[in-house]
Design an enzyme around this catalytic site. Structure first.
Site, PDB file in Angstrom:
ATOM      1  N   LYS A  32       0.841  -1.217   0.000  1.00  0.00           N
ATOM      2  CA  LYS A  32       0.000   0.000   0.000  1.00  0.00           C
ATOM      3  C   LYS A  32       0.872   1.262   0.000  1.00  0.00           C
ATOM      4  O   LYS A  32       0.674   2.169  -0.792  1.00  0.00           O
ATOM      5  CB  LYS A  32      -0.924   0.030   1.234  1.00  0.00           C
ATOM      6  CG  LYS A  32      -1.877  -1.144   1.335  1.00  0.00           C
ATOM      7  CD  LYS A  32      -2.796  -1.021   2.541  1.00  0.00           C
ATOM      8  CE  LYS A  32      -2.109  -1.105   3.894  1.00  0.00           C
ATOM      9  NZ  LYS A  32      -1.497  -2.408   4.199  1.00  0.00           N
ATOM     10  N   ARG A 108     -10.502  -0.013   7.756  1.00  0.00           N
ATOM     11  CA  ARG A 108      -9.997  -1.376   7.900  1.00  0.00           C
ATOM     12  C   ARG A 108     -11.065  -2.281   8.515  1.00  0.00           C
ATOM     13  O   ARG A 108     -10.893  -3.485   8.593  1.00  0.00           O
ATOM     14  CB  ARG A 108      -8.802  -1.343   8.849  1.00  0.00           C
ATOM     15  CG  ARG A 108      -7.594  -2.069   8.327  1.00  0.00           C
ATOM     16  CD  ARG A 108      -6.468  -1.852   9.297  1.00  0.00           C
ATOM     17  NE  ARG A 108      -5.588  -0.818   8.800  1.00  0.00           N
ATOM     18  CZ  ARG A 108      -4.278  -0.973   8.682  1.00  0.00           C
ATOM     19  NH1 ARG A 108      -3.698  -2.081   9.029  1.00  0.00           N
ATOM     20  NH2 ARG A 108      -3.540   0.008   8.233  1.00  0.00           N
ATOM     21  N   ARG A 143      11.593  -5.329   5.255  1.00  0.00           N
ATOM     22  CA  ARG A 143      11.273  -3.910   5.075  1.00  0.00           C
ATOM     23  C   ARG A 143      12.123  -3.010   5.991  1.00  0.00           C
ATOM     24  O   ARG A 143      12.330  -3.299   7.157  1.00  0.00           O
ATOM     25  CB  ARG A 143       9.809  -3.634   5.397  1.00  0.00           C
ATOM     26  CG  ARG A 143       9.531  -2.125   5.401  1.00  0.00           C
ATOM     27  CD  ARG A 143       8.103  -1.736   5.540  1.00  0.00           C
ATOM     28  NE  ARG A 143       7.353  -2.561   6.442  1.00  0.00           N
ATOM     29  CZ  ARG A 143       6.025  -2.630   6.415  1.00  0.00           C
ATOM     30  NH1 ARG A 143       5.344  -1.924   5.540  1.00  0.00           N
ATOM     31  NH2 ARG A 143       5.387  -3.389   7.260  1.00  0.00           N
ATOM     32  N   ARG A 172      10.438  -1.323  11.649  1.00  0.00           N
ATOM     33  CA  ARG A 172       9.284  -1.141  12.532  1.00  0.00           C
ATOM     34  C   ARG A 172       9.230  -2.236  13.586  1.00  0.00           C
ATOM     35  O   ARG A 172       9.533  -3.389  13.297  1.00  0.00           O
ATOM     36  CB  ARG A 172       7.991  -1.162  11.699  1.00  0.00           C
ATOM     37  CG  ARG A 172       7.662   0.186  11.119  1.00  0.00           C
ATOM     38  CD  ARG A 172       6.612   0.145  10.055  1.00  0.00           C
ATOM     39  NE  ARG A 172       5.449  -0.698  10.358  1.00  0.00           N
ATOM     40  CZ  ARG A 172       4.402  -0.789   9.557  1.00  0.00           C
ATOM     41  NH1 ARG A 172       4.351  -0.087   8.439  1.00  0.00           N
ATOM     42  NH2 ARG A 172       3.394  -1.569   9.866  1.00  0.00           N
ATOM     43  N   ARG A 183      -1.474  -9.667  12.430  1.00  0.00           N
ATOM     44  CA  ARG A 183      -1.970  -8.579  11.567  1.00  0.00           C
ATOM     45  C   ARG A 183      -2.703  -9.155  10.350  1.00  0.00           C
ATOM     46  O   ARG A 183      -3.740  -8.638   9.937  1.00  0.00           O
ATOM     47  CB  ARG A 183      -0.794  -7.683  11.131  1.00  0.00           C
ATOM     48  CG  ARG A 183      -0.260  -6.835  12.277  1.00  0.00           C
ATOM     49  CD  ARG A 183       1.185  -6.365  12.054  1.00  0.00           C
ATOM     50  NE  ARG A 183       1.361  -5.560  10.871  1.00  0.00           N
ATOM     51  CZ  ARG A 183       2.548  -5.302  10.307  1.00  0.00           C
ATOM     52  NH1 ARG A 183       3.649  -5.790  10.844  1.00  0.00           N
ATOM     53  NH2 ARG A 183       2.625  -4.558   9.235  1.00  0.00           N
TER      54      ARG A 183
HETATM   55  P1  AP5 Z   1       4.746  -1.475   1.975  1.00  0.00           P
HETATM   56  O1  AP5 Z   1       4.486  -0.662   0.768  1.00  0.00           O
HETATM   57  O2  AP5 Z   1       5.392  -0.825   3.149  1.00  0.00           O
HETATM   58  O3  AP5 Z   1       3.416  -2.259   2.406  1.00  0.00           O
HETATM   59  P2  AP5 Z   1       2.117  -1.755   3.216  1.00  0.00           P
HETATM   60  O4  AP5 Z   1       0.947  -2.415   2.584  1.00  0.00           O
HETATM   61  O5  AP5 Z   1       2.109  -0.278   3.332  1.00  0.00           O
HETATM   62  O6  AP5 Z   1       2.395  -2.466   4.580  1.00  0.00           O
HETATM   63  P3  AP5 Z   1       2.114  -1.980   6.091  1.00  0.00           P
HETATM   64  O7  AP5 Z   1       2.866  -2.944   6.960  1.00  0.00           O
HETATM   65  O8  AP5 Z   1       2.416  -0.524   6.233  1.00  0.00           O
HETATM   66  O9  AP5 Z   1       0.623  -2.242   6.253  1.00  0.00           O
HETATM   67  P4  AP5 Z   1      -0.118  -2.448   7.588  1.00  0.00           P
HETATM   68  O10 AP5 Z   1      -1.507  -2.291   7.159  1.00  0.00           O
HETATM   69  O11 AP5 Z   1       0.196  -3.700   8.303  1.00  0.00           O
HETATM   70  O12 AP5 Z   1       0.524  -1.344   8.556  1.00  0.00           O
HETATM   71  P5  AP5 Z   1       0.115   0.167   8.859  1.00  0.00           P
HETATM   72  O13 AP5 Z   1       1.349   0.932   8.996  1.00  0.00           O
HETATM   73  O14 AP5 Z   1      -0.923   0.612   7.924  1.00  0.00           O
HETATM   74  O15 AP5 Z   1       5.629  -2.733   1.494  1.00  0.00           O
HETATM   75  C1  AP5 Z   1       6.084  -3.688   2.420  1.00  0.00           C
HETATM   76  C2  AP5 Z   1       7.484  -4.197   1.996  1.00  0.00           C
HETATM   77  O16 AP5 Z   1       7.367  -4.913   0.760  1.00  0.00           O
HETATM   78  C3  AP5 Z   1       8.495  -3.062   1.728  1.00  0.00           C
HETATM   79  O17 AP5 Z   1       9.749  -3.489   2.135  1.00  0.00           O
HETATM   80  C4  AP5 Z   1       8.445  -2.874   0.199  1.00  0.00           C
HETATM   81  O18 AP5 Z   1       9.680  -2.395  -0.313  1.00  0.00           O
HETATM   82  C5  AP5 Z   1       8.128  -4.283  -0.284  1.00  0.00           C
HETATM   83  N1  AP5 Z   1       7.290  -4.294  -1.477  1.00  0.00           N
HETATM   84  C6  AP5 Z   1       6.275  -3.448  -1.809  1.00  0.00           C
HETATM   85  N2  AP5 Z   1       5.716  -3.799  -2.974  1.00  0.00           N
HETATM   86  C7  AP5 Z   1       6.369  -4.921  -3.369  1.00  0.00           C
HETATM   87  C8  AP5 Z   1       6.235  -5.781  -4.515  1.00  0.00           C
HETATM   88  N3  AP5 Z   1       5.303  -5.548  -5.435  1.00  0.00           N
HETATM   89  N4  AP5 Z   1       7.061  -6.845  -4.610  1.00  0.00           N
HETATM   90  C9  AP5 Z   1       8.007  -7.096  -3.646  1.00  0.00           C
HETATM   91  N5  AP5 Z   1       8.184  -6.312  -2.555  1.00  0.00           N
HETATM   92  C10 AP5 Z   1       7.361  -5.243  -2.418  1.00  0.00           C
HETATM   93  O19 AP5 Z   1      -0.540   0.004  10.289  1.00  0.00           O
HETATM   94  C11 AP5 Z   1       0.254  -0.340  11.404  1.00  0.00           C
HETATM   95  C12 AP5 Z   1      -0.615  -0.599  12.611  1.00  0.00           C
HETATM   96  O20 AP5 Z   1      -1.354   0.591  12.946  1.00  0.00           O
HETATM   97  C13 AP5 Z   1      -1.700  -1.681  12.450  1.00  0.00           C
HETATM   98  O21 AP5 Z   1      -1.200  -2.977  12.663  1.00  0.00           O
HETATM   99  C14 AP5 Z   1      -2.698  -1.243  13.533  1.00  0.00           C
HETATM  100  O22 AP5 Z   1      -2.228  -1.570  14.804  1.00  0.00           O
HETATM  101  C15 AP5 Z   1      -2.672   0.273  13.408  1.00  0.00           C
HETATM  102  N6  AP5 Z   1      -3.654   0.778  12.427  1.00  0.00           N
HETATM  103  C16 AP5 Z   1      -3.390   1.457  11.266  1.00  0.00           C
HETATM  104  N7  AP5 Z   1      -4.537   1.768  10.632  1.00  0.00           N
HETATM  105  C17 AP5 Z   1      -5.552   1.280  11.397  1.00  0.00           C
HETATM  106  C18 AP5 Z   1      -6.951   1.274  11.268  1.00  0.00           C
HETATM  107  N8  AP5 Z   1      -7.574   1.833  10.211  1.00  0.00           N
HETATM  108  N9  AP5 Z   1      -7.672   0.671  12.240  1.00  0.00           N
HETATM  109  C19 AP5 Z   1      -7.080   0.111  13.322  1.00  0.00           C
HETATM  110  N10 AP5 Z   1      -5.756   0.083  13.511  1.00  0.00           N
HETATM  111  C20 AP5 Z   1      -4.988   0.661  12.550  1.00  0.00           C
HETATM  112 MG    MG Z   2       2.152   1.078   4.970  1.00  0.00          MG
END
Ligand code: AP5
Ligand code: MG
Length: 230
Positions: A32, A108, A143, A172, A183
């Protein structure tokens, strides 16, 4: 011809009145944030990553940050009421109203989607990045992010440049093989109601391919959905 030009002008005016409203959804580490960087730059929208917003609150040790920290550290979802208040307030700020927004990681849960609805917030397109669970663990473990630019790297799939950038990268605290399982489970428990709710707006993209191919596949469809001329 003259008429055509007038219609084009009207279109541009309309575009300004109705800036893009994009949601990107997908499992943890589905890409994402990586795609959000391209979308926000191409469509000039405000990138609202709820994960980044929460991590900033945790770093500030604010009231919200203190509430969210334990959930995040355990790979659990932060309670809806906390999330909804943050997002609804942010989305009504002038930059979002003016330029439009890209919501990354929200809604989400169906309750979060319902809160958007209740506050009169709808979207042009709900992008769903579809990646098999087996691919997610490797992505999470490798990552790293740059605390200065916010850029996301992967030690194997998207390695950082040698030197200063590589040395300052951070990992992270929720990026462990164990926490990502929790997750992923939370993601699957909540996905179907969201896909159902946004079925007329959903653009499902195979996220298990190179980032540039994903972008190539999604760009045109997003552009059409937000009524950009291209
Ligand atoms: P990346 O682009 O960073 O992936 P991402 O989908 O953004 O992953 P996140 O871990 O950020 O998603 P998440 O939803 O778990 O965490 P968030 O921070 O939103 O890519 C990941 C890796 O893969 C990178 O190294 C990249 O280089 C690589 N990559 C990317 N594309 C690729 C490809 N095509 N091929 C190969 N490699 C690739 O949330 C964190 C926490 O916050 C949650 O766990 C929760 O506790 C809380 N939270 C956030 N939002 C909410 C909500 N709405 N409700 C409740 N809790 C929430
Ligand atoms: Mg992210």
């Amino acid at each position: 011809m003259k008429e055509l030009l007038i219609n084009e002008r009207e279109l541009i005016k309309k575009k300004k009145k109705s800036p893009p409203r994009i949601i990107i959804s997908g499992a943890p580490a589905s890409g994402k944030g990586t795609q959000a960087e391209k979308i926000s730059s191409e469509f000039n929208v405000v990138h609202l990553s709820t994960g980044d917003m929460l991590r900033a609150e945790v770093a500030k040790k604010s009231e919200v940050g203190l509430k969210a920290q334990e959930f995040m550290n355990n790979g659990k979802l932060v309670p809806n009421e906390v999330m909804i208040a943050i997002v609804i307030a942010r989305i009504h700020e002038p930059d979002c109203e003016e330029r439009g927004w890209l919501l990354d990681g929200f809604p989400r849960t169906d309750d979060q989607a319902e809160a958007l609805n209740a506050n009169g917030v709808s979207c042009d397109v709900f992008v769903h990045l579809d990646v098999p669970d087996e691919a997610l663990v490797d992505r999470v473990i490798g990552r790293r992010s740059d605390p200065v630019t916010g850029k996301i790297y992967h030690m194997q799939f998207n390695p950082p440049p040698e030197g200063e950038v590589k040395e300052r990268l951070v990992q992270r605290s929720d990026d462990t093989a164990e926490k990502v399982k929790t997750r992923i489970k939370a993601f699957h428990e909540n996905l179907n109601p969201l896909l159902d709710r946004y079925k007329d707006k959903t653009l499902t993209i195979d996220g298990n391919q190179k980032p540039e191919n994903i972008w190539g596949k999604m760009y045109g469809s997003i552009a059409r959905s937000v009524k950009f001329r291209y």
